[in-house]
Design a protein around this motif. Structure first.
Motif, PDB file in Angstrom:
ATOM      1  N   LEU A  73       0.809   3.863  14.941  1.00 59.93           N
ATOM      2  CA  LEU A  73       2.052   3.948  14.159  1.00 59.93           C
ATOM      3  C   LEU A  73       1.740   3.930  12.665  1.00 59.93           C
ATOM      4  CD1 LEU A  73       4.323   1.540  16.259  1.00 59.93           C
ATOM      5  CD2 LEU A  73       4.435   4.028  16.199  1.00 59.93           C
ATOM      6  N   ALA A  74       0.747   3.152  12.275  1.00 63.78           N
ATOM      7  CA  ALA A  74       0.356   3.103  10.860  1.00 63.78           C
ATOM      8  C   ALA A  74      -0.268   4.424  10.422  1.00 63.78           C
ATOM      9  CB  ALA A  74      -0.624   1.952  10.641  1.00 63.78           C
ATOM     10  N   MET A  75      -0.905   5.140  11.351  1.00 62.08           N
ATOM     11  CA  MET A  75      -1.442   6.463  11.018  1.00 62.08           C
ATOM     12  C   MET A  75      -0.311   7.456  10.766  1.00 62.08           C
ATOM     13  SD  MET A  75      -4.558   6.708  13.825  1.00 62.08           S
ATOM     14  CE  MET A  75      -5.035   8.391  13.408  1.00 62.08           C
ATOM     15  N   TYR A 184      -7.265   7.530   8.086  1.00 62.10           N
ATOM     16  CA  TYR A 184      -7.207   6.073   8.121  1.00 62.10           C
ATOM     17  C   TYR A 184      -5.777   5.639   7.804  1.00 62.10           C
ATOM     18  CZ  TYR A 184     -12.309   5.974   8.045  1.00 62.10           C
ATOM     19  OH  TYR A 184     -13.620   6.141   8.362  1.00 62.10           O
ATOM     20  N   PRO A 185      -5.297   4.583   8.445  1.00 62.31           N
ATOM     21  CA  PRO A 185      -3.969   4.080   8.097  1.00 62.31           C
ATOM     22  C   PRO A 185      -3.944   3.630   6.633  1.00 62.31           C
ATOM     23  CG  PRO A 185      -4.723   3.128  10.172  1.00 62.31           C
ATOM     24  CD  PRO A 185      -5.899   3.829   9.559  1.00 62.31           C
ATOM     25  N   SER A 186      -2.918   4.048   5.904  1.00 64.11           N
ATOM     26  CA  SER A 186      -2.766   3.612   4.519  1.00 64.11           C
ATOM     27  C   SER A 186      -2.057   2.257   4.490  1.00 64.11           C
ATOM     28  CB  SER A 186      -1.951   4.643   3.736  1.00 64.11           C
ATOM     29  OG  SER A 186      -0.631   4.708   4.263  1.00 64.11           O
ATOM     30  N   LEU A 187      -2.119   1.579   3.358  1.00 66.88           N
ATOM     31  CA  LEU A 187      -1.433   0.286   3.246  1.00 66.88           C
ATOM     32  C   LEU A 187       0.076   0.449   3.446  1.00 66.88           C
ATOM     33  CD1 LEU A 187      -1.503  -2.708   2.745  1.00 66.88           C
ATOM     34  CD2 LEU A 187      -1.456  -2.268   0.277  1.00 66.88           C
ATOM     35  N   PRO A 188       0.721   1.462   2.783  1.00 68.28           N
ATOM     36  CA  PRO A 188       2.153   1.663   3.071  1.00 68.28           C
ATOM     37  C   PRO A 188       2.396   1.984   4.544  1.00 68.28           C
ATOM     38  CG  PRO A 188       1.530   2.831   1.074  1.00 68.28           C
ATOM     39  CD  PRO A 188       0.261   2.344   1.699  1.00 68.28           C
ATOM     40  N   ALA A 193       4.570   0.475   9.757  1.00 71.45           N
ATOM     41  CA  ALA A 193       4.325   0.395  11.203  1.00 71.45           C
ATOM     42  C   ALA A 193       4.926  -0.864  11.809  1.00 71.45           C
ATOM     43  CB  ALA A 193       2.829   0.448  11.485  1.00 71.45           C
ATOM     44  N   LYS A 194       5.023  -1.917  11.011  1.00 70.50           N
ATOM     45  CA  LYS A 194       5.561  -3.181  11.527  1.00 70.50           C
ATOM     46  C   LYS A 194       7.026  -3.056  11.924  1.00 70.50           C
ATOM     47  CE  LYS A 194       2.377  -5.975   8.736  1.00 70.50           C
ATOM     48  NZ  LYS A 194       2.253  -6.973   7.650  1.00 70.50           N
TER      49      LYS A 194
END
Length: 256
Positions: A73-75, A184-188, A193-194
């Motif tokens: 989800l973060a990706m 790579y998943p970014s910080l945003p 994703a949460k």
């Protein structure tokens, strides 16, 4: 476009792994998204960005697999689904494909992406089994895919060579190394994703009886690969090297 990705939580083969009582010890092990499934996630995101729609990532596992779903989800995936198999004592590719079929049978999927193989089990069966159960086309080991309307032009790896095929959606494909470079998943992305939806389904939700999906195979033994021994460099004239090689194959390797 309704795009689905089936992924698996697996241990990181780059880290130290220990085995006890025939099972990989989870304590101290690092777990990741199966690397081949990461290619599938990345390609799903590319297809969504080109054609619109949404990407749903699906896994069969236990509560711990939520972490790998959140990573997907973060990706950039839109939704996650965890099919909880906690009630099942032993599972195999038949079990996983059967549970996925129970989930997908009433879904309107345009394309389902999966990894070519999982780095732990290594069977490469789940994707093809699912496509067969759903009665849709499948193309394995893909290294390129272009979708236009309901047609897909695909390049697949054929033991080091390439084959180009055309297929009609709905379709299941399995991703081979070289398909893309997963982001790579970014910080945003991690923060977003949460809050993205992650649904947890159990056997009752899928109207599945445990006996109907019990494993069809038995694992006899699990062991680590043998440590590689140091190589030996042969010296001298070619004819001398051949004689020594034959001698070594007889006396040490015992293969002739």
């Amino acid at each position: 476009m309704n795009i689905y990705v089936i992924l698996k939580r697996t241990f990181d083969t780059e880290e130290k792994i220990s085995i006890s009582n025939g099972k990989v010890q989870e304590e101290g092990a690092e777990f990741i998204i199966n690397p081949y499934d990461e290619y599938a996630v990345e390609e799903a995101l590319v297809l969504r960005d080109e054609h619109g729609g949404e990407v749903t990532v699906v896994t069969v596992g236990e509560e711990e697999a939520e972490k790998q779903l959140r990573t997907a989800l973060a990706m950039g995936a839109d939704k996650g689904v965890l099919i909880d198999r906690e009630e099942i004592d032993e599972s195999d590719p038949f079990t996983t494909a059967s549970l996925l079929y129970a989930f997908f049978k009433d879904k309107d999927a345009d394309i389902i992406l999966a990894g070519n193989v999982a780095v732990d089990g290594g069977s490469g069966q789940v994707g093809p089994r699912l496509a067969e159960l759903l009665g849709i086309g499948q193309v394995t080991t893909i290294t390129s895919i272009l979708v236009s309307g309901d047609k897909a032009t695909i390049v697949r790896d054929v033991e080091g060579d390439e084959e180009t095929v055309e297929a009609t959606l709905p379709l299941l494909v399995t991703a081979q190394q070289g398909l893309n470079d997963p982001r790579y998943p970014s910080l945003p992305g991690i923060m977003k994703a949460k809050k993205k939806p992650l649904e947890v389904l159990d056997l009752d939700d899928l109207d599945v009886d445990e006996d109907d999906v019990e494993a069809k195979t038995i694992v006899q033994e699990v062991y680590l690969p043998l440590e590689k021994q140091a190589g030996k460099k042969l010296e001298g004239e070619p004819s001398e090297q051949v004689k020594e090689l034959v001698s070594l194959l007889k006396s040490e390797a015992k293969v002739i």
